[in-house]
Design a protein around this motif. Structure first.
Motif, PDB file in Angstrom:
ATOM      1  N   GLY A  20     -26.266   1.735  30.360  1.00  0.00           N
ATOM      2  CA  GLY A  20     -26.741   0.404  30.002  1.00  0.00           C
ATOM      3  C   GLY A  20     -27.832   0.472  28.950  1.00  0.00           C
ATOM      4  O   GLY A  20     -28.575   1.445  28.863  1.00  0.00           O
ATOM      5  N   THR A  21     -27.938  -0.596  28.156  1.00  0.00           N
ATOM      6  CA  THR A  21     -28.961  -0.654  27.118  1.00  0.00           C
ATOM      7  C   THR A  21     -30.132  -1.520  27.576  1.00  0.00           C
ATOM      8  O   THR A  21     -30.016  -2.305  28.523  1.00  0.00           O
ATOM      9  N   LYS A  22     -31.235  -1.402  26.880  1.00  0.00           N
ATOM     10  CA  LYS A  22     -32.410  -2.242  27.169  1.00  0.00           C
ATOM     11  C   LYS A  22     -32.085  -3.719  26.926  1.00  0.00           C
ATOM     12  O   LYS A  22     -32.560  -4.584  27.648  1.00  0.00           O
ATOM     13  N   GLU A  23     -31.275  -4.000  25.919  1.00  0.00           N
ATOM     14  CA  GLU A  23     -30.879  -5.379  25.630  1.00  0.00           C
ATOM     15  C   GLU A  23     -30.059  -5.963  26.779  1.00  0.00           C
ATOM     16  O   GLU A  23     -30.265  -7.115  27.174  1.00  0.00           O
ATOM     17  N   GLU A  48     -30.176  -4.984  29.903  1.00  0.00           N
ATOM     18  CA  GLU A  48     -31.104  -5.154  31.023  1.00  0.00           C
ATOM     19  C   GLU A  48     -31.955  -6.415  30.835  1.00  0.00           C
ATOM     20  O   GLU A  48     -32.164  -7.179  31.782  1.00  0.00           O
ATOM     21  N   LYS A  49     -32.398  -6.647  29.621  1.00  0.00           N
ATOM     22  CA  LYS A  49     -33.200  -7.832  29.321  1.00  0.00           C
ATOM     23  C   LYS A  49     -32.403  -9.111  29.605  1.00  0.00           C
ATOM     24  O   LYS A  49     -32.932 -10.059  30.203  1.00  0.00           O
ATOM     25  N   GLN A  50     -31.142  -9.143  29.194  1.00  0.00           N
ATOM     26  CA  GLN A  50     -30.283 -10.303  29.455  1.00  0.00           C
ATOM     27  C   GLN A  50     -30.118 -10.535  30.955  1.00  0.00           C
ATOM     28  O   GLN A  50     -30.213 -11.668  31.425  1.00  0.00           O
ATOM     29  N   LEU A  51     -29.854  -9.452  31.688  1.00  0.00           N
ATOM     30  CA  LEU A  51     -29.655  -9.573  33.128  1.00  0.00           C
ATOM     31  C   LEU A  51     -30.925 -10.055  33.821  1.00  0.00           C
ATOM     32  O   LEU A  51     -30.881 -10.967  34.648  1.00  0.00           O
ATOM     33  N   LEU A  52     -32.054  -9.469  33.479  1.00  0.00           N
ATOM     34  CA  LEU A  52     -33.309  -9.853  34.118  1.00  0.00           C
ATOM     35  C   LEU A  52     -33.657 -11.309  33.827  1.00  0.00           C
ATOM     36  O   LEU A  52     -34.175 -12.016  34.701  1.00  0.00           O
ATOM     37  N   ALA A  53     -33.356 -11.791  32.621  1.00  0.00           N
ATOM     38  CA  ALA A  53     -33.602 -13.192  32.287  1.00  0.00           C
ATOM     39  C   ALA A  53     -32.716 -14.111  33.127  1.00  0.00           C
ATOM     40  O   ALA A  53     -33.175 -15.148  33.632  1.00  0.00           O
ATOM     41  N   MET A  54     -31.466 -13.738  33.300  1.00  0.00           N
ATOM     42  CA  MET A  54     -30.542 -14.523  34.126  1.00  0.00           C
ATOM     43  C   MET A  54     -31.029 -14.576  35.571  1.00  0.00           C
ATOM     44  O   MET A  54     -31.050 -15.632  36.194  1.00  0.00           O
ATOM     45  N   ILE A  55     -31.426 -13.415  36.090  1.00  0.00           N
ATOM     46  CA  ILE A  55     -31.894 -13.362  37.474  1.00  0.00           C
ATOM     47  C   ILE A  55     -33.154 -14.211  37.639  1.00  0.00           C
ATOM     48  O   ILE A  55     -33.257 -14.996  38.578  1.00  0.00           O
ATOM     49  N   ALA A  56     -34.100 -14.065  36.725  1.00  0.00           N
ATOM     50  CA  ALA A  56     -35.357 -14.827  36.811  1.00  0.00           C
ATOM     51  C   ALA A  56     -35.099 -16.327  36.805  1.00  0.00           C
ATOM     52  O   ALA A  56     -35.750 -17.084  37.528  1.00  0.00           O
ATOM     53  N   ALA A  57     -34.124 -16.758  36.024  1.00  0.00           N
ATOM     54  CA  ALA A  57     -33.831 -18.188  35.915  1.00  0.00           C
ATOM     55  C   ALA A  57     -33.131 -18.752  37.146  1.00  0.00           C
ATOM     56  O   ALA A  57     -33.214 -19.949  37.407  1.00  0.00           O
ATOM     57  N   HIS A  58     -32.477 -17.899  37.922  1.00  0.00           N
ATOM     58  CA  HIS A  58     -31.633 -18.411  39.010  1.00  0.00           C
ATOM     59  C   HIS A  58     -31.890 -17.814  40.395  1.00  0.00           C
ATOM     60  O   HIS A  58     -31.290 -18.285  41.361  1.00  0.00           O
ATOM     61  N   LYS A  59     -32.756 -16.807  40.508  1.00  0.00           N
ATOM     62  CA  LYS A  59     -32.857 -16.081  41.776  1.00  0.00           C
ATOM     63  C   LYS A  59     -33.305 -16.930  42.959  1.00  0.00           C
ATOM     64  O   LYS A  59     -32.973 -16.616  44.095  1.00  0.00           O
ATOM     65  N   ASP A  60     -34.025 -18.003  42.722  1.00  0.00           N
ATOM     66  CA  ASP A  60     -34.498 -18.833  43.826  1.00  0.00           C
ATOM     67  C   ASP A  60     -33.524 -19.948  44.185  1.00  0.00           C
ATOM     68  O   ASP A  60     -33.766 -20.704  45.126  1.00  0.00           O
ATOM     69  N   GLU A  61     -32.427 -20.054  43.460  1.00  0.00           N
ATOM     70  CA  GLU A  61     -31.428 -21.083  43.756  1.00  0.00           C
ATOM     71  C   GLU A  61     -30.520 -20.616  44.890  1.00  0.00           C
ATOM     72  O   GLU A  61     -30.146 -19.450  44.958  1.00  0.00           O
ATOM     73  N   LEU A 111     -26.294 -15.688  43.956  1.00  0.00           N
ATOM     74  CA  LEU A 111     -25.808 -14.313  43.827  1.00  0.00           C
ATOM     75  C   LEU A 111     -24.473 -14.230  43.083  1.00  0.00           C
ATOM     76  O   LEU A 111     -24.315 -13.380  42.200  1.00  0.00           O
ATOM     77  N   MET A 112     -23.528 -15.090  43.397  1.00  0.00           N
ATOM     78  CA  MET A 112     -22.222 -15.024  42.716  1.00  0.00           C
ATOM     79  C   MET A 112     -22.362 -15.243  41.206  1.00  0.00           C
ATOM     80  O   MET A 112     -21.847 -14.429  40.430  1.00  0.00           O
ATOM     81  N   PRO A 113     -23.050 -16.290  40.756  1.00  0.00           N
ATOM     82  CA  PRO A 113     -23.208 -16.445  39.296  1.00  0.00           C
ATOM     83  C   PRO A 113     -23.970 -15.278  38.659  1.00  0.00           C
ATOM     84  O   PRO A 113     -23.664 -14.882  37.531  1.00  0.00           O
ATOM     85  N   ILE A 114     -24.942 -14.721  39.367  1.00  0.00           N
ATOM     86  CA  ILE A 114     -25.679 -13.565  38.835  1.00  0.00           C
ATOM     87  C   ILE A 114     -24.734 -12.377  38.687  1.00  0.00           C
ATOM     88  O   ILE A 114     -24.729 -11.693  37.660  1.00  0.00           O
ATOM     89  N   LEU A 115     -23.912 -12.121  39.704  1.00  0.00           N
ATOM     90  CA  LEU A 115     -22.959 -11.014  39.633  1.00  0.00           C
ATOM     91  C   LEU A 115     -21.940 -11.239  38.519  1.00  0.00           C
ATOM     92  O   LEU A 115     -21.594 -10.305  37.788  1.00  0.00           O
ATOM     93  N   GLN A 116     -21.473 -12.469  38.370  1.00  0.00           N
ATOM     94  CA  GLN A 116     -20.512 -12.769  37.305  1.00  0.00           C
ATOM     95  C   GLN A 116     -21.129 -12.533  35.929  1.00  0.00           C
ATOM     96  O   GLN A 116     -20.495 -11.941  35.045  1.00  0.00           O
ATOM     97  N   LYS A 117     -22.360 -12.978  35.746  1.00  0.00           N
ATOM     98  CA  LYS A 117     -23.042 -12.779  34.461  1.00  0.00           C
ATOM     99  C   LYS A 117     -23.296 -11.290  34.223  1.00  0.00           C
ATOM    100  O   LYS A 117     -23.117 -10.790  33.103  1.00  0.00           O
ATOM    101  N   ALA A 118     -23.691 -10.579  35.278  1.00  0.00           N
ATOM    102  CA  ALA A 118     -23.933  -9.132  35.144  1.00  0.00           C
ATOM    103  C   ALA A 118     -22.654  -8.424  34.700  1.00  0.00           C
ATOM    104  O   ALA A 118     -22.690  -7.543  33.840  1.00  0.00           O
ATOM    105  N   GLN A 119     -21.526  -8.815  35.281  1.00  0.00           N
ATOM    106  CA  GLN A 119     -20.269  -8.191  34.877  1.00  0.00           C
ATOM    107  C   GLN A 119     -19.915  -8.572  33.443  1.00  0.00           C
ATOM    108  O   GLN A 119     -19.393  -7.749  32.697  1.00  0.00           O
ATOM    109  N   ASP A 120     -20.224  -9.800  33.038  1.00  0.00           N
ATOM    110  CA  ASP A 120     -20.013 -10.187  31.632  1.00  0.00           C
ATOM    111  C   ASP A 120     -20.856  -9.319  30.699  1.00  0.00           C
ATOM    112  O   ASP A 120     -20.399  -8.905  29.638  1.00  0.00           O
ATOM    113  N   ILE A 121     -22.074  -9.038  31.103  1.00  0.00           N
ATOM    114  CA  ILE A 121     -22.994  -8.259  30.266  1.00  0.00           C
ATOM    115  C   ILE A 121     -22.567  -6.796  30.180  1.00  0.00           C
ATOM    116  O   ILE A 121     -22.525  -6.211  29.097  1.00  0.00           O
ATOM    117  N   TYR A 122     -22.262  -6.194  31.327  1.00  0.00           N
ATOM    118  CA  TYR A 122     -21.990  -4.749  31.381  1.00  0.00           C
ATOM    119  C   TYR A 122     -20.507  -4.395  31.373  1.00  0.00           C
ATOM    120  O   TYR A 122     -20.157  -3.245  31.124  1.00  0.00           O
TER     121      TYR A 122
END
Length: 164
Positions: free
Chosen positions: A12-15, A17-30, A34-45
């Motif tokens: 994985g690249t720093k970029e 990781e940055k995208q994933l962490l931003a997605m998680i930060a924006a949605h982790k308390d909703e 988890l499903m949208p975070i996992l879907q976005k993570a798979q889109d990224i990686y």
């Protein structure tokens, strides 16, 4: 003896990781994030290796066991990378009785990989799937979004050559 699938090391690249962490930060308390975070993570990686699952677990506070359980339960998620050209051979009944199993085995041998794996150069990955709804074209496979039907063993080499 249980055979272990070869998985290339995570790169994985720093970029990413940055995208994933931003997605998680924006949605982790909703609730249900988890499903949208996992879907976005798979889109990224392109897949969800344990390193990515661990980041998600650490950042959301959801146990790694739960994250892994969801990743392995839903077929939309992959633990292994997919190739630039993802081959999916239909092994549904109509295709199977007309020779899809033999086609799958020949492709495994030609690419030097088993189902669920990716070639070391990242060019091809191979999976079997159940009915893709093209029974009239049996046996059929897809390479990315390209559909190849009424296949014979003689069609495999020229078909793969189109993607070289």
């Amino acid at each position: 003896m249980l055979e272990r699938t070869q998985v290339p090391p995570f790169e994985g690249t720093k970029e990413q990781e940055k995208q994933l962490l931003a997605m998680i930060a924006a949605h982790k308390d909703e609730r249900g994030a988890l499903m949208p975070i996992l879907q976005k993570a798979q889109d990224i990686y392109g897949y969800l290796p344990i390193e990515v699952q661990t980041m998600i677990s650490d950042e959301t506070g959801i146990s790694l066991e739960k994250v892994y359980g969801i990743v392995t339960f839903y077929s939309q998620f992959s633990l292994t990378p997919k190739g630039k050209y993802h081959i999916s051979v239909c092994l549904g009944t109509a295709c199977y009785v007309i020779g899809a199993g033999d086609i799958f085995e020949v492709i495994e041998k030609k690419l030097g990989i088993k189902g669920g794996e990716c070639t070391p150069d990242g060019k091809f990955s191979l999976d079997g799937c159940r009915c893709i709804g093209a029974c009239g074209l049996a046996p059929v496979l897809t390479i990315n979004s390209d559909v190849h039907g009424r296949l014979t063993l003689d069609d495999i080499d020229p078909m793969l050559a189109q993607y070289e």
